[in-house]
Design an enzyme around this catalytic site. Structure first.
Site, PDB file in Angstrom:
ATOM      1  CB  SER A 197      -3.216   7.433   1.016  1.00  0.00           C
ATOM      2  OG  SER A 197      -4.214   6.792   0.277  1.00  0.00           O
ATOM      3  CB  THR A 198      -7.497   8.237   3.073  1.00  0.00           C
ATOM      4  OG1 THR A 198      -7.433   7.011   2.364  1.00  0.00           O
ATOM      5  CG2 THR A 198      -8.938   8.651   3.299  1.00  0.00           C
ATOM      6  CG  HIS A 224      -1.860   6.345  -2.367  1.00  0.00           C
ATOM      7  ND1 HIS A 224      -2.073   5.554  -1.266  1.00  0.00           N
ATOM      8  CD2 HIS A 224      -0.540   6.208  -2.675  1.00  0.00           C
ATOM      9  CE1 HIS A 224      -0.940   4.961  -0.918  1.00  0.00           C
ATOM     10  NE2 HIS A 224       0.004   5.354  -1.767  1.00  0.00           N
ATOM     11  CG  MET A 318      -7.560   4.126   4.462  1.00  0.00           C
ATOM     12  SD  MET A 318      -8.933   3.511   3.460  1.00  0.00           S
ATOM     13  CE  MET A 318      -8.796   1.736   3.755  1.00  0.00           C
ATOM     14  CG  ASP A 321       2.776   3.363  -0.318  1.00  0.00           C
ATOM     15  OD1 ASP A 321       3.861   2.767  -0.415  1.00  0.00           O
ATOM     16  OD2 ASP A 321       2.397   4.231  -1.128  1.00  0.00           O
TER      17      ASP A 321
END
Length: 379
Positions: A197-198, A224, A318, A321
């Site tokens: 993600s991030t 993401h 973050m 998940d």
């Protein structure tokens, strides 16, 4: 102690709105604003913020050039704001190449299901990338700090950034992190699955572009990312990598040496058998599923098809998940690697996997590709 934020945008309305949102959080303090890239460079040098939010398209100097100029003299995390268009996606990816750590869409409703949730996501993202800077800041001691590469090296390539992180930020050794000490397990695999993600776009580019053209397995990638971005990101990776990279399409047959990026706004499922696996791309309006695409869903379906023959890697991001998907993979006997804290932009997702006791190894980003090639080459 408040996190000090510099807000940069050529829209006075957006600067004011973003300042109001951030200032309402007691942990955040907006110390200044700028309306173009040139002013951003000057304000960054003067105010020394903990984090900068940066628009991509601005007069005088755009956000991409501003990122490059700022990172020549200071290591500060920069969070880009972008329009969800093809041109906006390309420009945002250029900004990430220049050294920005992450991005968010300018329309807040595009990052969450309602306004309140979107505002909270925004605040948490700013805090997360700012803490990254606080983590890497060296402690003050009487001993002179080690000689480091020029800050501009951070902005040159994702691989240079990862090498810089590995050589300057690790404070304590982590067992079996170095590729030099790595010994392949000899396990057989039929799929590599990566979730992030991030900070993920840079991490994925670092790994995928370092893989050889004859990489022997299919790879599924879950990042993401909004729907407007995944096609542009897949195209960029494909232009840089030796292997083929594509945005996954419904019905794609998994082929060796091809990486399939999950489309934004949808779920990517693995179906079929381990000898003839294919991808199913589906809309999912379930309120229980926060992320589209979701690492948990892709990993979980991969476990059911490939059983113990998956090597799953959870990278920077973050939240948590991927943890539940890794738990299912682990139950089937597959291997799990998590990115180590020192090389993460945000340690949330890898930490969730490691803290749950699911990670077989913690790996520095700069080592993932070489270890991956060594591990699957012995399958």
């Amino acid at each position: 102690m408040s996190i000090r934020v510099l807000v940069v945008d050529d829209s006075s309305f957006f600067r004011r709105r973003l300042t109001e949102i951030l200032a309402a959080d007691p942990e955040l303090l907006v110390i200044g604003t700028a309306n173009n890239g040139k002013e951003a460079v000057e304000k960054a040098a003067e105010l020394k913020p903990d984090v900068i939010t940066m628009d991509v398209e601005m007069p005088v100097m755009d956000g991409i050039q501003a990122v490059r100029e700022i990172l020549k003299t200071q290591r500060v995390p920069i969070l880009m704001f972008s329009s969800l268009t093809h041109a906006g996606a390309k420009a945002t990816l250029d900004a990430l190449d220049a050294g920005a750590v992450d991005f968010l869409p300018k329309k807040f409703e595009d990052i969450a299901r309602d306004k309140g949730e979107a505002i909270e996501v925004l605040r948490q993202r700013v805090k997360a990338v700012a803490r990254r800077r606080l983590f890497v800041r060296p402690a003050t001691t009487a001993t002179p700090p080690p000689v480091r590469p020029a800050p501009s090296a951070l902005a040159r390539t994702p691989l240079a950034r990862a090498e810089l992180l590995r050589s300057t930020e690790r404070t304590e050794p982590v067992e079996a992190v170095s590729s030099a000490n790595f010994r392949p397990s000899g396990k057989q695999y039929k799929l590599v699955a990566i979730g992030t993600s991030t900070g993920g776009p840079v991490a994925l580019q670092t790994i995928i572009t370092a893989l050889p053209a004859n990489f022997p397995l299919p790879i599924v990638l879950v990042q993401h990312m909004p729907a407007a971005f995944t096609g542009a990101f897949a195209s960029r990776l494909n232009s840089l990598a030796k292997i083929e990279v594509k945005e996954a399409a419904d019905g794609d047959i998994l082929r060796p040496g091809v990486a399939y990026l999950a489309p934004g706004g949808k779920q990517m499922l693995v179906e079929g058998s381990d000898s003839q696996a294919k991808l199913r791309i589906k809309d999912d309006d379930s309120p229980r599923i926060t992320f589209k695409p979701s690492v948990d869903i892709t990993f979980g379906t991969a476990a059911k098809v490939f059983s113990d023959k998956v090597l799953a890697i959870v990278l920077t991001g973050m939240g948590s998940d991927g943890r539940d998907g890794c738990r299912l993979l682990k139950q089937f006997g597959s291997k799990i690697w998590s990115q180590d804290e020192a090389s993460c932009v945000v340690y949330g997702m890898p930490q969730a996997v490691t803290s749950a006791g699911l990670a077989d190894a913690e790996v520095n980003l700069a080592d993932v590709a070489s270890r991956l090639v060594a591990e699957v080459g012995h399958g």
